[in-house]
Design an enzyme around this catalytic site. Structure first.
Site, PDB file in Angstrom:
ATOM      1  N   LYS A  26      25.673 -19.751  86.000  1.00 18.86           N
ATOM      2  CA  LYS A  26      24.246 -20.093  86.022  1.00 18.86           C
ATOM      3  C   LYS A  26      23.770 -20.059  87.457  1.00 18.86           C
ATOM      4  CE  LYS A  26      21.090 -21.309  82.983  1.00 18.86           C
ATOM      5  NZ  LYS A  26      21.038 -21.002  81.552  1.00 18.86           N
TER       6      LYS A  26
HETATM    7  P1  NAD Z   1      10.262 -21.451  79.973  1.00 20.19           P
HETATM    8  O1  NAD Z   1      10.055 -21.648  81.414  1.00 20.19           O
HETATM    9  O2  NAD Z   1       9.813 -20.190  79.321  1.00 20.19           O
HETATM   10  O3  NAD Z   1       9.561 -22.659  79.167  1.00 20.19           O
HETATM   11  C1  NAD Z   1       9.832 -24.011  79.398  1.00 20.19           C
HETATM   12  C2  NAD Z   1       8.796 -24.821  78.632  1.00 20.19           C
HETATM   13  O4  NAD Z   1       9.118 -26.204  78.753  1.00 20.19           O
HETATM   14  C3  NAD Z   1       7.380 -24.671  79.173  1.00 20.19           C
HETATM   15  O5  NAD Z   1       6.465 -24.707  78.111  1.00 20.19           O
HETATM   16  C4  NAD Z   1       7.211 -25.907  80.055  1.00 20.19           C
HETATM   17  O6  NAD Z   1       5.857 -26.271  80.231  1.00 20.19           O
HETATM   18  C5  NAD Z   1       7.977 -26.911  79.231  1.00 20.19           C
HETATM   19  N1  NAD Z   1       8.415 -28.081  79.975  1.00 20.19           N
HETATM   20  C6  NAD Z   1       8.965 -28.143  81.198  1.00 20.19           C
HETATM   21  N2  NAD Z   1       9.201 -29.413  81.539  1.00 20.19           N
HETATM   22  C7  NAD Z   1       8.811 -30.171  80.487  1.00 20.19           C
HETATM   23  C8  NAD Z   1       8.779 -31.537  80.218  1.00 20.19           C
HETATM   24  N3  NAD Z   1       9.239 -32.410  81.115  1.00 20.19           N
HETATM   25  N4  NAD Z   1       8.320 -31.942  79.017  1.00 20.19           N
HETATM   26  C9  NAD Z   1       7.868 -31.048  78.121  1.00 20.19           C
HETATM   27  N5  NAD Z   1       7.852 -29.741  78.315  1.00 20.19           N
HETATM   28  C10 NAD Z   1       8.304 -29.308  79.484  1.00 20.19           C
HETATM   29  O7  NAD Z   1      11.814 -21.720  79.712  1.00 20.19           O
HETATM   30  P2  NAD Z   1      12.698 -21.241  78.474  1.00 20.19           P
HETATM   31  O8  NAD Z   1      13.306 -19.947  78.817  1.00 20.19           O
HETATM   32  O9  NAD Z   1      11.902 -21.378  77.213  1.00 20.19           O
HETATM   33  O10 NAD Z   1      13.861 -22.324  78.501  1.00 20.19           O
HETATM   34  C11 NAD Z   1      13.741 -23.593  77.878  1.00 20.19           C
HETATM   35  C12 NAD Z   1      15.129 -24.167  77.629  1.00 20.19           C
HETATM   36  O11 NAD Z   1      15.877 -23.264  76.835  1.00 20.19           O
HETATM   37  C13 NAD Z   1      15.985 -24.392  78.877  1.00 20.19           C
HETATM   38  O12 NAD Z   1      16.823 -25.509  78.650  1.00 20.19           O
HETATM   39  C14 NAD Z   1      16.828 -23.140  78.942  1.00 20.19           C
HETATM   40  O13 NAD Z   1      18.019 -23.327  79.666  1.00 20.19           O
HETATM   41  C15 NAD Z   1      17.089 -22.923  77.473  1.00 20.19           C
HETATM   42  N6  NAD Z   1      17.476 -21.562  77.110  1.00 20.19           N
HETATM   43  C16 NAD Z   1      16.703 -20.486  77.419  1.00 20.19           C
HETATM   44  C17 NAD Z   1      17.109 -19.220  77.015  1.00 20.19           C
HETATM   45  C18 NAD Z   1      16.266 -17.998  77.238  1.00 20.19           C
HETATM   46  O14 NAD Z   1      16.627 -16.939  76.712  1.00 20.19           O
HETATM   47  N7  NAD Z   1      15.170 -18.074  77.956  1.00 20.19           N
HETATM   48  C19 NAD Z   1      18.322 -19.050  76.333  1.00 20.19           C
HETATM   49  C20 NAD Z   1      19.084 -20.173  76.034  1.00 20.19           C
HETATM   50  C21 NAD Z   1      18.650 -21.427  76.412  1.00 20.19           C
END
Ligand code: NAD
Length: 426
Positions: free
Chosen positions: A115
């Site tokens: 990561k």
């Molecule tokens: P992103 O940046 O696209 O979206 C994150 C979302 O969470 C946004 O809407 C943001 O406003 C919101 N957010 C941030 N802090 C917050 C809070 N304190 N309370 C409520 N909402 C909040 O990110 P993403 O890619 O959707 O990733 C989200 C999670 O999923 C992370 O834990 C990431 O590690 C995990 N993840 C992502 C992927 C991927 O393919 N992008 C794959 C596996 C896991």
């Protein structure tokens, strides 16, 4: 289901790496892992910190800090996203890297885990500044990244465009285009059909399996989703498509609740018109992010950040199922409370593995130079996640533990077996 004791008192429940280790210890105990293998598998293989000096648009120089942590490459090149966030820190990235190792093992793809992150607030940076940060970070990590070594992908606040800049920077240095060095790229730079939606789609696929497990009909099932980004918003769309009712969504601006069901297309349009945020989303009552977690619903899908379900609020959760779209949304101490309440938790290393599964497909397509249709990708994704869900469920039933520990047992066993076959060099 066996009641899993809370994490040992000496582990800090707010520290994601410690939280990961609490589960690792339980699984290692079940597997009877020897102490040498235990130490080998818990210790990150490589931790790199780089300074990222860039010239801001106003001409001043600012130095950012970047991290890349490779937890394991025992089962293959390491794989894992890059996060841009002001709170990025070593303990968090270490945990996220280890979760990538276990996740790739759960879905049985030939990758290890890594990561990366840059401590920055992307909302305060211009596009030009973001590009400079991304390119300098990539330039500093040229010896770490590589299609056979370590392959980044998107995570919180990073997207297709940023992956494109990583691919270009790496390619410029090695003097030929190397698309397989990064996944989650734009389609016309070698990105896979279906990658952008893969994590959210995977959330829906495992949710269907979980609903079947507890005898819940998808039609009309009430869903609350925290986070409305790449994972949360796509999951919301997917839930709507199968006839479930998304009653609450949220992002950094707060939560939005409508017991009659939220029009997800409207919410996505609203986000687009409001600089990527749900600010003042009409057609729903404004609630806090904390309140969203405690709503009456069938499925709660935390899709934002770590530690949101913890020892302080776990007892107030009313959902029947928790699907961890985010990485590490539940602390180890909360696990025990949720178990006692009989809530089925589908753990992150299974629930959000759709993203890395299609990243693997992207890497394969880049390397063979032949591209699959979106239907092909989705069909393979469905197969990989359905099989992984069944394997995790079987493991948890075999050892009489929850799905999280079942997933850790399955993953750690696969990595430990690979290590045994490779042996120790040195
Ligand atoms: P992103 O940046 O696209 O979206 C994150 C979302 O969470 C946004 O809407 C943001 O406003 C919101 N957010 C941030 N802090 C917050 C809070 N304190 N309370 C409520 N909402 C909040 O990110 P993403 O890619 O959707 O990733 C989200 C999670 O999923 C992370 O834990 C990431 O590690 C995990 N993840 C992502 C992927 C991927 O393919 N992008 C794959 C596996 C896991």
């Amino acid at each position: 289901m066996k009641y899993v004791e809370p994490a040992p008192i000496n582990r800090n429940d707010d520290d994601p790496f410690e939280s990961m280790m609490s589960r690792f210890e339980i699984a290692a105990d079940i597997l009877g892992l020897d102490s040498g293998t235990f130490d080998y598998l818990k210790t990150p293989q490589m931790q790199v910190t780089v300074s990222i000096p860039i010239k801001l648009d106003d001409g001043t120089i600012k130095v950012f800090e970047g991290l890349r942590i490779i937890h394991s490459s025992v089962r293959g090149p390491s794989k894992g996203g890059i996060r841009f966030h002001p709170d990025v820190n070593v303990q968090e990235v270490k945990a996220l890297a280890a979760w990538m190792t276990w996740k790739c093992a759960v879905v049985n793809i030939p990758f290890g885990g890594a990561k990366g992150g840059i401590i920055c607030d992307p909302r305060k940076l211009t596009k030009v500044e973001l590009e400079k940060i991304t390119r300098r970070y990539t330039g500093n990590l040229l010896d770490v990244f590589g299609p056979e070594r370590d392959i980044p992908a998107p995570d919180v606040n990073t997207d297709e465009q940023i992956m494109g800049w990583i691919m270009d920077t790496y390619s410029m240095h090695i003097r030929h285009t190397e698309s397989a060095v990064v996944t989650g790229k734009p389609g016309n730079l070698g990105g896979s059909a279906g990658r952008r939606k893969a994590t959210g789609r995977g959330v829906r696929i495992v949710s269907e399996a979980a609903m079947e497990q507890i005898g819940l009909q998808p039609e009309g099932a009430k869903i609350s989703i925290q986070g409305f980004g790449n994972v949360g918003a796509v999951a919301a769309e997917e839930f709507s498509e199968i006839g479930a009712k998304v009653v609450a969504i949220s992002d950094v601006t707060g939560g939005y609740y409508n017991p009659a069901g939220i029009d997800i297309e409207h919410a996505i349009r609203h986000r687009k018109e409001n600089d990527g945020l749900l600010t003042d989303f009409p057609g729903a009552e404004k609630i806090s992010n904390e309140a969203l977690l405690e709503l009456e619903c069938d499925i709660l899908a935390p899709c934002a950040l770590e530690n949101v379900i913890n020892r302080k609020n776990a007892d107030k959760i009313k959902a029947k199922i928790i699907i961890e779209g985010a990485n590490g949304p539940t602390t180890a101490k909360a696990d025990a409370i949720l178990d006692k309440k009989g809530i089925l938790v589908v753990p992150d290393i299974l629930a959000n593995a759709g993203g890395v599964s299609v990243s693997y497909f992207e890497w394969v397509q880049n390397r063979i130079g032949y591209y699959w249709s979106e239907d092909d990708v989705n069909e393979r994704l469905q197969r990989i996640l359905t099989e992984a869900y069944a394997s995790v469920r079987k493991r948890s039933e075999k050892h009489n533990v929850n799905m999280r520990i079942g997933a850790y047992v399955l993953a750690i066993e696969r990595v430990a077996n690979a290590l045994k076959l490779r042996g120790i060099y040195g």
